[in-house]
Design a protein around this motif. Structure first.
Motif, PDB file in Angstrom:
ATOM      1  N   ASN A 116      48.714  33.180  50.114  1.00 29.05           N
ATOM      2  CA  ASN A 116      48.838  31.815  49.596  1.00 29.05           C
ATOM      3  C   ASN A 116      50.053  31.146  50.235  1.00 29.05           C
ATOM      4  O   ASN A 116      51.158  31.695  50.209  1.00 29.05           O
ATOM      5  CB  ASN A 116      49.014  31.816  48.078  1.00 29.05           C
ATOM      6  N   GLN A 117      49.854  29.986  50.752  1.00 27.75           N
ATOM      7  CA  GLN A 117      50.953  29.211  51.316  1.00 27.75           C
ATOM      8  C   GLN A 117      51.018  27.879  50.574  1.00 27.75           C
ATOM      9  O   GLN A 117      50.022  27.166  50.500  1.00 27.75           O
ATOM     10  CB  GLN A 117      50.737  28.974  52.804  1.00 27.75           C
ATOM     11  N   ASN A 118      52.189  27.611  50.018  1.00 28.91           N
ATOM     12  CA  ASN A 118      52.382  26.397  49.243  1.00 28.91           C
ATOM     13  C   ASN A 118      53.749  25.835  49.597  1.00 28.91           C
ATOM     14  O   ASN A 118      54.779  26.417  49.266  1.00 28.91           O
ATOM     15  CB  ASN A 118      52.283  26.728  47.760  1.00 28.91           C
ATOM     16  N   GLU A 119      53.777  24.716  50.207  1.00 25.56           N
ATOM     17  CA  GLU A 119      55.059  24.139  50.632  1.00 25.56           C
ATOM     18  C   GLU A 119      55.714  23.326  49.529  1.00 25.56           C
ATOM     19  O   GLU A 119      56.874  22.938  49.653  1.00 25.56           O
ATOM     20  CB  GLU A 119      54.839  23.298  51.874  1.00 25.56           C
ATOM     21  N   ALA A 120      55.026  23.118  48.423  1.00 24.30           N
ATOM     22  CA  ALA A 120      55.593  22.306  47.350  1.00 24.30           C
ATOM     23  C   ALA A 120      56.360  23.139  46.347  1.00 24.30           C
ATOM     24  O   ALA A 120      56.981  22.609  45.451  1.00 24.30           O
ATOM     25  CB  ALA A 120      54.487  21.546  46.645  1.00 24.30           C
ATOM     26  N   SER A 121      56.343  24.457  46.459  1.00 24.54           N
ATOM     27  CA  SER A 121      57.058  25.275  45.462  1.00 24.54           C
ATOM     28  C   SER A 121      58.204  26.006  46.137  1.00 24.54           C
ATOM     29  O   SER A 121      58.431  25.908  47.331  1.00 24.54           O
ATOM     30  CB  SER A 121      56.089  26.255  44.805  1.00 24.54           C
ATOM     31  N   PHE A 122      58.935  26.743  45.280  1.00 21.42           N
ATOM     32  CA  PHE A 122      60.063  27.491  45.798  1.00 21.42           C
ATOM     33  C   PHE A 122      59.613  28.657  46.683  1.00 21.42           C
ATOM     34  O   PHE A 122      60.317  29.017  47.613  1.00 21.42           O
ATOM     35  CB  PHE A 122      60.929  28.037  44.635  1.00 21.42           C
ATOM     36  N   ILE A 123      58.505  29.223  46.363  1.00 22.74           N
ATOM     37  CA  ILE A 123      57.983  30.330  47.172  1.00 22.74           C
ATOM     38  C   ILE A 123      56.978  29.721  48.142  1.00 22.74           C
ATOM     39  O   ILE A 123      55.939  29.202  47.749  1.00 22.74           O
ATOM     40  CB  ILE A 123      57.320  31.398  46.298  1.00 22.74           C
ATOM     41  N   VAL A 124      57.299  29.756  49.381  1.00 28.56           N
ATOM     42  CA  VAL A 124      56.465  29.110  50.378  1.00 28.56           C
ATOM     43  C   VAL A 124      55.221  29.936  50.684  1.00 28.56           C
ATOM     44  O   VAL A 124      54.139  29.421  50.845  1.00 28.56           O
ATOM     45  CB  VAL A 124      57.275  28.875  51.667  1.00 28.56           C
ATOM     46  N   GLU A 125      55.402  31.237  50.728  1.00 31.54           N
ATOM     47  CA  GLU A 125      54.271  32.095  51.076  1.00 31.54           C
ATOM     48  C   GLU A 125      54.238  33.271  50.111  1.00 31.54           C
ATOM     49  O   GLU A 125      55.262  33.882  49.823  1.00 31.54           O
ATOM     50  CB  GLU A 125      54.404  32.594  52.511  1.00 31.54           C
ATOM     51  N   ASN A 126      53.048  33.566  49.628  1.00 29.67           N
ATOM     52  CA  ASN A 126      52.850  34.693  48.713  1.00 29.67           C
ATOM     53  C   ASN A 126      51.724  35.560  49.280  1.00 29.67           C
ATOM     54  O   ASN A 126      50.581  35.125  49.384  1.00 29.67           O
ATOM     55  CB  ASN A 126      52.482  34.162  47.332  1.00 29.67           C
ATOM     56  N   VAL A 127      52.051  36.791  49.669  1.00 26.14           N
ATOM     57  CA  VAL A 127      51.071  37.712  50.244  1.00 26.14           C
ATOM     58  C   VAL A 127      50.883  38.863  49.276  1.00 26.14           C
ATOM     59  O   VAL A 127      51.864  39.481  48.860  1.00 26.14           O
ATOM     60  CB  VAL A 127      51.530  38.231  51.628  1.00 26.14           C
ATOM     61  N   ASN A 128      49.640  39.112  48.908  1.00 23.41           N
ATOM     62  CA  ASN A 128      49.311  40.236  48.020  1.00 23.41           C
ATOM     63  C   ASN A 128      48.260  41.098  48.708  1.00 23.41           C
ATOM     64  O   ASN A 128      47.309  40.598  49.297  1.00 23.41           O
ATOM     65  CB  ASN A 128      48.741  39.748  46.689  1.00 23.41           C
ATOM     66  N   SER A 129      48.399  42.375  48.593  1.00 20.42           N
ATOM     67  CA  SER A 129      47.367  43.294  49.078  1.00 20.42           C
ATOM     68  C   SER A 129      47.365  44.492  48.142  1.00 20.42           C
ATOM     69  O   SER A 129      48.388  44.827  47.558  1.00 20.42           O
ATOM     70  CB  SER A 129      47.633  43.728  50.516  1.00 20.42           C
ATOM     71  N   GLY A 130      46.195  45.093  48.048  1.00 21.90           N
ATOM     72  CA  GLY A 130      46.125  46.228  47.137  1.00 21.90           C
ATOM     73  C   GLY A 130      44.834  47.017  47.298  1.00 21.90           C
ATOM     74  O   GLY A 130      43.822  46.520  47.778  1.00 21.90           O
ATOM     75  N   LEU A 131      44.929  48.224  46.904  1.00 25.85           N
ATOM     76  CA  LEU A 131      43.790  49.136  46.932  1.00 25.85           C
ATOM     77  C   LEU A 131      43.478  49.491  45.485  1.00 25.85           C
ATOM     78  O   LEU A 131      44.383  49.784  44.705  1.00 25.85           O
ATOM     79  CB  LEU A 131      44.153  50.392  47.721  1.00 25.85           C
ATOM     80  N   ASN A 132      42.202  49.440  45.124  1.00 20.38           N
ATOM     81  CA  ASN A 132      41.835  49.805  43.758  1.00 20.38           C
ATOM     82  C   ASN A 132      40.623  50.728  43.798  1.00 20.38           C
ATOM     83  O   ASN A 132      39.884  50.784  44.776  1.00 20.38           O
ATOM     84  CB  ASN A 132      41.561  48.566  42.902  1.00 20.38           C
ATOM     85  N   GLY A 133      40.449  51.465  42.761  1.00 22.85           N
ATOM     86  CA  GLY A 133      39.326  52.390  42.667  1.00 22.85           C
ATOM     87  C   GLY A 133      39.018  52.688  41.223  1.00 22.85           C
ATOM     88  O   GLY A 133      39.826  52.434  40.331  1.00 22.85           O
ATOM     89  N   GLY A 134      37.819  53.237  41.037  1.00 19.50           N
ATOM     90  CA  GLY A 134      37.434  53.553  39.677  1.00 19.50           C
ATOM     91  C   GLY A 134      36.305  54.563  39.641  1.00 19.50           C
ATOM     92  O   GLY A 134      35.512  54.688  40.585  1.00 19.50           O
TER      93      GLY A 134
END
Length: 199
Positions: A116-134
């Protein structure tokens, strides 16, 4: 001519004419049967024309074995081969229907990635990644008796397939016995006719 000179009576001559006409009718009927048989043979062979010559002299194989014929027929008869395959399919269907009585184990896995890239907030870029299983284990406690019905239907289909095979084998053996008896009788007729020609 013999009737004109009196050495044969007219009744015998009329009887001879009737016999000759009956023999002529028999020849015409046999010629028609020959044409019909050629047409049927052409149909069975899958050819359009039945204009072929028949071999009048051939050797008769008098050494056929009933046991070998039965073995060949039981191994190569298409209806019987098909029925045996259907029996195998019925056995697999019983195994499949038995599978509804066991629990089901499900395993799942996944990987997620977001940027996520948002230039209007304090956090300009938010990168999330993850592995899930069940892993999930489920067991159907009640399904309205569908598992039992499915299993019973599969068993009935198997028994029907088995009875069909038994019926086909019995029918095939009966037909083969009848044909072999006809073959044996015809061999005896050929021998008798050949011995008549020698005399």
């Amino acid at each position: 001519l013999r009737a004109d000179f009196g050495s044969v009576n007219s009744i015998a001559m009329l009887n001879a004419r009737v016999d000759m006409k009956n023999d002529s009718i028999t020849v015409i009927n046999i010629e028609q049967q020959l044409v019909n048989s050629k047409s049927t043979l052409a149909y069975l062979m899958g050819v359009d024309s039945y204009d072929f010559e028949l071999i009048e002299e051939f050797d008769v194989d008098g050494k056929l074995s009933r046991d070998e014929l039965v073995e060949t027929a039981l191994n190569q008869n298409l209806s019987l081969v098909e029925a045996r395959k259907n029996l195998e399919i019925s056995e697999k269907n019983i195994d499949i229907s038995n599978g509804t009585y066991y629990p089901t184990l499900s395993i799942s896995s996944g990987f997620s990635y977001s940027n996520n890239q948002n230039e209007a907030s304090f956090i300009v870029e938010n990168v999330n990644s993850g592995l899930n299983g069940g892993i999930s284990l489920s067991y159907n406690l009640f399904n309205g008796g569908r598992s039992s019905i499915s299993r019973e239907n599969a068993k009935i289909n198997w028994e029907t397939s088995k009875l069909r095979i038994d019926d086909l084998i019995l029918n095939l053996q009966t037909q083969l016995n009848n044909a072999f008896t006809t073959y044996t009788n015809n061999l005896n007729v050929v021998d008798l006719r050949e011995s008549t020609l020698i005399v």
